[in-house]
Motif scaffolding. Structure first.
Motif, mmCIF file in Angstrom:
data_model
loop_
_atom_site.group_PDB
_atom_site.id
_atom_site.type_symbol
_atom_site.label_atom_id
_atom_site.label_comp_id
_atom_site.label_asym_id
_atom_site.label_seq_id
_atom_site.Cartn_x
_atom_site.Cartn_y
_atom_site.Cartn_z
ATOM 1 N N ASN A 84 -12.534 17.715 -27.213
ATOM 2 C CA ASN A 84 -11.972 18.104 -26.022
ATOM 3 C C ASN A 84 -10.908 16.842 -25.362
ATOM 4 N N TYR A 85 -9.967 17.325 -25.625
ATOM 5 C CA TYR A 85 -8.844 16.101 -25.359
ATOM 6 C C TYR A 85 -8.236 16.194 -23.997
ATOM 7 N N ILE A 86 -7.887 15.022 -23.613
ATOM 8 C CA ILE A 86 -7.115 14.849 -22.218
ATOM 9 C C ILE A 86 -5.543 14.541 -22.653
ATOM 10 N N PRO A 87 -4.785 14.974 -21.893
ATOM 11 C CA PRO A 87 -3.186 14.629 -22.312
ATOM 12 C C PRO A 87 -3.158 13.075 -22.448
ATOM 13 N N VAL A 88 -2.069 12.794 -23.342
ATOM 14 C CA VAL A 88 -1.813 11.265 -23.483
ATOM 15 C C VAL A 88 -0.333 11.329 -23.722
ATOM 16 N N THR A 89 0.405 10.282 -23.264
ATOM 17 C CA THR A 89 1.617 10.154 -23.274
ATOM 18 C C THR A 89 2.185 8.821 -24.114
ATOM 19 N N CYS A 90 3.175 8.933 -24.803
ATOM 20 C CA CYS A 90 3.703 7.671 -25.223
ATOM 21 C C CYS A 90 4.839 7.248 -24.173
ATOM 22 N N ILE A 91 4.613 5.910 -24.024
ATOM 23 C CA ILE A 91 5.655 5.200 -23.185
ATOM 24 C C ILE A 91 6.418 4.079 -23.765
ATOM 25 N N GLN A 120 8.208 -5.976 -21.991
ATOM 26 C CA GLN A 120 7.347 -4.603 -21.722
ATOM 27 C C GLN A 120 6.979 -3.873 -23.045
ATOM 28 N N ILE A 121 5.745 -3.853 -22.871
ATOM 29 C CA ILE A 121 5.182 -3.393 -24.370
ATOM 30 C C ILE A 121 5.312 -1.673 -24.379
ATOM 31 N N THR A 122 5.453 -1.157 -25.418
ATOM 32 C CA THR A 122 5.666 0.132 -25.668
ATOM 33 C C THR A 122 4.095 0.260 -25.904
ATOM 34 N N THR A 123 3.368 1.485 -25.476
ATOM 35 C CA THR A 123 2.102 2.074 -25.276
ATOM 36 C C THR A 123 1.945 3.386 -25.218
ATOM 37 N N VAL A 124 0.652 3.653 -24.862
ATOM 38 C CA VAL A 124 0.074 5.139 -24.902
ATOM 39 C C VAL A 124 -0.678 5.259 -23.741
ATOM 40 N N PHE A 125 -0.441 6.006 -22.892
ATOM 41 C CA PHE A 125 -1.012 6.211 -21.405
ATOM 42 C C PHE A 125 -2.193 7.348 -21.596
ATOM 43 N N GLN A 126 -3.409 6.871 -21.439
ATOM 44 C CA GLN A 126 -4.514 7.850 -21.309
ATOM 45 C C GLN A 126 -5.413 7.287 -20.220
ATOM 46 N N ASP A 127 -5.627 8.441 -19.317
ATOM 47 C CA ASP A 127 -6.285 8.144 -17.939
ATOM 48 C C ASP A 127 -7.584 8.363 -18.141
ATOM 49 N N ARG A 128 -8.417 7.370 -17.988
ATOM 50 C CA ARG A 128 -9.990 7.332 -18.170
ATOM 51 C C ARG A 128 -10.752 8.172 -16.998
ATOM 52 N N GLU A 129 -10.165 8.233 -15.915
ATOM 53 C CA GLU A 129 -10.552 9.032 -14.763
ATOM 54 C C GLU A 129 -10.519 10.492 -15.425
ATOM 55 N N MET A 132 9.292 2.305 -14.894
ATOM 56 C CA MET A 132 8.087 2.941 -14.415
ATOM 57 C C MET A 132 7.211 1.935 -13.434
ATOM 58 N N VAL A 133 7.785 0.880 -13.276
ATOM 59 C CA VAL A 133 7.040 -0.229 -12.713
ATOM 60 C C VAL A 133 7.740 -0.801 -11.389
ATOM 61 N N ASN A 134 6.996 -1.288 -10.434
ATOM 62 C CA ASN A 134 7.430 -1.913 -9.150
ATOM 63 C C ASN A 134 6.897 -3.315 -9.157
ATOM 64 N N TYR A 135 7.729 -3.983 -9.667
ATOM 65 C CA TYR A 135 7.073 -5.435 -9.978
ATOM 66 C C TYR A 135 6.705 -6.063 -8.517
ATOM 67 N N ARG A 136 7.504 -5.723 -7.437
ATOM 68 C CA ARG A 136 7.000 -6.529 -6.083
ATOM 69 C C ARG A 136 5.666 -6.014 -5.664
ATOM 70 N N GLU A 137 5.733 -4.454 -5.774
ATOM 71 C CA GLU A 137 4.230 -3.947 -5.471
ATOM 72 C C GLU A 137 3.037 -4.469 -6.279
#
Length: 621
Positions: A272-279, A240-249, A291-296
């Motif tokens: 003007n920035y949207i919130p971003v989060t390191c995961i 699982q890769i360490t990443t940065v979450f940004q919501d394009r919507e 934070m994931v549901n593999y079966r779903e």
């Protein structure tokens, strides 16, 4: 109603629908009277520069000054000239412009703060995992997001007293293959691997992890990897890769909020920035974030694959149907039926009327559109077929019903020549199936193939006309008698339809030539041909049989009809002092006479008339 224009270029074959989804959601949440017009192309996908020119021409369609706000998604525009051109137009349009994930002086920036999460990741890697040797595995050097992430990387190196010589920056693309190539080059070079590859996005990170495994390395045991963007490749990859979450919507929603503040006259920040989060995940040595549901996820993938197969089958069916069509009208009908099966509220095809004519020498515009020749070929809205007398009428309809709706405009072009454009209303299927390029290119290629076939048919018909035409008089020649009149006679005989054969000869034509010259004689022949053709009944033919001899032929003939024809011809020519002799023979059903026999009888009748006229003149003398 206010109108927002979104100028975008697809990433390869994909259209980014997340912006549109966020924008429309926000408009509807706030119940604002706003419509979105998106002008999208795929100018960076083809290796054919002329094809790309045709794609980018869609940016010339809108009058940008007629909008209340403009959003530019220009990070995928790789053609420098096109990028400079659209930026210059936007700078001069007098409308507030928002730029997505690409900072341009004078425009409002809306997107993620690319530097802050890189600084956070670098701090985490340095302080928590003890990393001392870094590599920035970057994307395109001139891409704004990559530039910002590189800048933050350099800031952190300086903070920790490190140099670029020992902690290099690599430049490539944003795709998976770029990561594969980075890893492969490290292995082949024999260089010592770094403690961590800080990647510009998840595609690159996944490529590095997968290629490392091919060479016997394991992440995070042998080195660490981080990504950016929080794609599925990050959350569900192994590791699982360490990443940065940004919501394009959220970026789309923020665009609406920024424009509303501008329209209300409120102060707006340049950036003007949207919130971003390191995961944090396994690829940097942290535990699975859970934070994931593999079966779903697998379930969603199965459902998506089934839906993709259905969409692909529909497209294959459309392609087969279009291949059997005989004309453009039929093709457009099939295309409109196809779009009604997709998750969209409507589609319209606007094309240059010259498409239908397919003349041999047809040229379409290379820059802009030939507005006076644009027509609405076909369309539907809310499962109802719609017709518009003009493009102006369609545009008025879109404005009257456009509130809280999104319209996607995409180019129809044959290489660099622009034939028209497609307008799609609320194309919701693009969120789950972003490969709209496949649909669009299939339609455009079919239209181009049909156009070229029609051009070839027209050219062949033109040559056939030249082959069957007498060069002096312009009417059919003796070859046409064989190729056209013979088959027509056989068809009418089989149906029992009476026909008339008319044999015409110019009187004393040798004397006319000798007295007045051949040029004058040619004008006499031309005039005889004109009158014979002008007076010929419907579905009839006139041809020059040879020299000063002509043949007329027409169906549904009676003695009265034939007599009226010959009387009209002789009356008009006599007034011009052109004397001719005419013989007529009618066919009859069930007869055994051949076409040559009927023609011979008409010739004999003409000769008798000629002799009678000569005798008459002798008696007068």
């Amino acid at each position: 109603m206010k109108k927002i224009a979104l100028i975008s270029d697809g990433w390869r074959r994909m259209v980014t629908y997340a912006w549109v989804d966020g924008i429309i959601r926000r408009i509807r949440e706030l119940d604002e009277d706003i419509a979105l017009y998106q002008y999208n192309c795929y100018g960076n996908w083809s290796k054919d520069a002329l094809h790309n020119t045709g794609e980018y021409n869609i940016y010339n369609l809108p009058d940008l000054s007629a909008f209340d706000g403009i959003i530019l998604d220009g990070s995928n525009i790789v053609d420098v000239r096109q990028k400079e051109k659209i930026v210059e137009r936007l700078q001069n349009c007098g409308v507030p412009v928002l730029s997505l994930d690409w900072y341009i002086s004078g425009f409002y920036y809306v997107g993620a703060d690319n530097r802050r999460p890189i600084r956070e990741l670098m701090t985490h890697l340095y302080e928590v995992h003890g990393c001392r040797r870094f590599v920035f595995a970057g994307g395109p050097e001139d891409a704004f997001g990559n530039f910002e992430r590189v800048a933050a990387y350099c800031e952190c190196l300086k903070k920790y007293g490190m140099t670029l010589d020992d902690n290099p920056i690599l430049c490539g693309d944003y795709d998976y293959e770029t990561g594969v190539n980075y890893m492969r080059e490290y292995v082949h070079s024999g260089s010592k691997l770094p403690d961590v590859f800080v990647c510009a996005n998840d595609n690159i990170a996944a490529g590095i992890c997968a290629e490392a495994e091919q060479w016997g390395y394991r992440v995070p045991d042998d080195f660490l990897v981080t990504g950016f963007d929080n794609l599925d490749k990050a959350a569900y990859f192994r590791p699982q890769i360490t990443t940065v979450f940004q919501d394009r919507e959220e970026i789309g929603k923020l665009c609406v909020d920024v424009l509303l503040r501008i329209w209300e006259g409120k102060p707006v920040e340049e950036r003007n920035y949207i919130p971003v989060t390191c995961i944090y995940g396994e690829s940097c040595g942290c535990p699975n974030n859970g934070m994931v549901n593999y079966r779903e996820y697998i379930k969603e993938k199965i459902v998506a694959a089934v839906k993709k197969d259905e969409d692909d089958s529909l497209l294959v069916e459309l392609e087969a149907q279009m291949a059997r069509c005989n004309g453009f009208r039929e093709i457009f009908e099939y295309i409109v039926d196809y779009f009604q099966k997709l998750r969209c509220d409507g589609v319209y095809f606007v094309v240059d009327r010259k498409l239908f004519a397919a003349d041999e020498d047809t040229d379409f515009p290379v820059e802009g559109y030939d507005e006076k020749n644009l027509v609405v070929a076909d369309g539907f809205e809310n499962h109802k077929r719609m017709a518009f007398a003009s493009v102006g009428e369609l545009n008025r309809h879109l404005e009257e019903t456009g509130s809280q709706n999104a319209y996607l405009f995409t180019p129809i072009h044959f290489r660099e020549q622009s034939v028209g454009y497609l307008v799609m209303k609320n194309g919701r299927f693009l969120y789950d199936n972003p490969y709209y390029y496949d649909i669009h290119s299939t339609i455009v290629k079919t239209l181009e193939t049909q156009f070229k076939q029609k051009q070839l048919e027209n050219a062949v018909n033109k040559l056939q006309m030249l082959y069957n035409r007498d060069p002096l008089t312009g009417i059919c020649n003796r070859i046409a008698y064989t190729d056209i009149i013979r088959p027509a006679f056989a068809k009418y005989q089989e149906k029992g339809i009476a026909c008339a054969f008319v044999f015409v000869d110019a009187d004393d034509f040798k004397s006319v030539n000798d007295t007045y010259g051949h040029e004058f004689g040619d004008q006499v022949l031309i005039r005889i041909a004109q009158v014979l053709e002008e007076e010929c009944p419907e579905q009839g033919y006139v041809c020059r049989y040879g020299g000063d001899e002509f043949i007329g032929f027409f169906p549904y003939a009676t003695s009265k009809k034939a007599q009226q024809y010959t009387d009209r011809v002789q009356s008009r020519l006599t007034k011009e002092n052109i004397m001719i002799s005419i013989g007529v023979e009618l066919t009859f059903a069930g007869g055994e006479e051949t076409i040559d026999e009927y023609l011979s009888l008409a010739d004999q009748n003409m000769y008798r008339q000629k002799q009678m006229r000569k005798e008459s003149r002798k008696n007068i003398d």
